[in-house]
Design an enzyme around this catalytic site. Sequence first.
Site: not given
Length: 219
Positions: A34, A143, A174
Amino acid sequence: MLKIAPSILAANPLNLQRDCLEAEKYGAYRISVDVMDGHFVPDITFGHNIVAYLNRILNIDIEVHLMVENPSSQLELFLNAGADVLTFHIETSSDVNRLIDYIQSNKKKAGIAINPDTNIENVEKYLEYIDELTVMTVVPGKGGQSLIVDCLDKVKQLRKIKEMNNLGFDIQVDGGVKKDNIKLVNDAGADIAVAGTAIFNSENSIQNNLQALIDALRL
Ligand code: DX5
């Protein structure tokens, strides 16, 4: 069966080599990196040099998820570093066809990502050209968030479009994928699931965390 792509966003950067090799050994389809620039999303994360080092030690592919304001400025750097898949956000791109062509002319896979509040209509005209479409099931940038279940309706819609038009792009999900929802992700029709905190958390080993996701798919 759904393929699992560990996201190193949740990993301890001081243990990346060890943890990515363990993920590769125990079933990871590929590694997701990422990339955040502090503009499209508030955080700043990895540069292309991380991809270059990971590329030297891994046999599995590396997907680079560009959460950046100006993806075209980053493509060459990450391609040269060894990225196998380059995913950019439709929300940041005005020259989408040129980005797709550039990535694919370098023999790599081109992916488009859409945020939770972006409709499929915004990308439908590109689906016949791209290799992957990533449905963000969290707001990009962090996250450890909870999966937004309503976003899976877009996965179902994309699956129908794929099948009705015999298109070859993969559908990736995702954000917030855990053992208690991965079956939902699979049943919605996703081909790949990115998972960060479900895999790189300190409670269990990477091997056990990956196995827990794989086992949950078999229930
Ligand atoms: C958000 C990131 C996360 C990450 C996965 O910008 O893209 O979705 O990859 O992290 P978890 O699995 O912890 O949600």
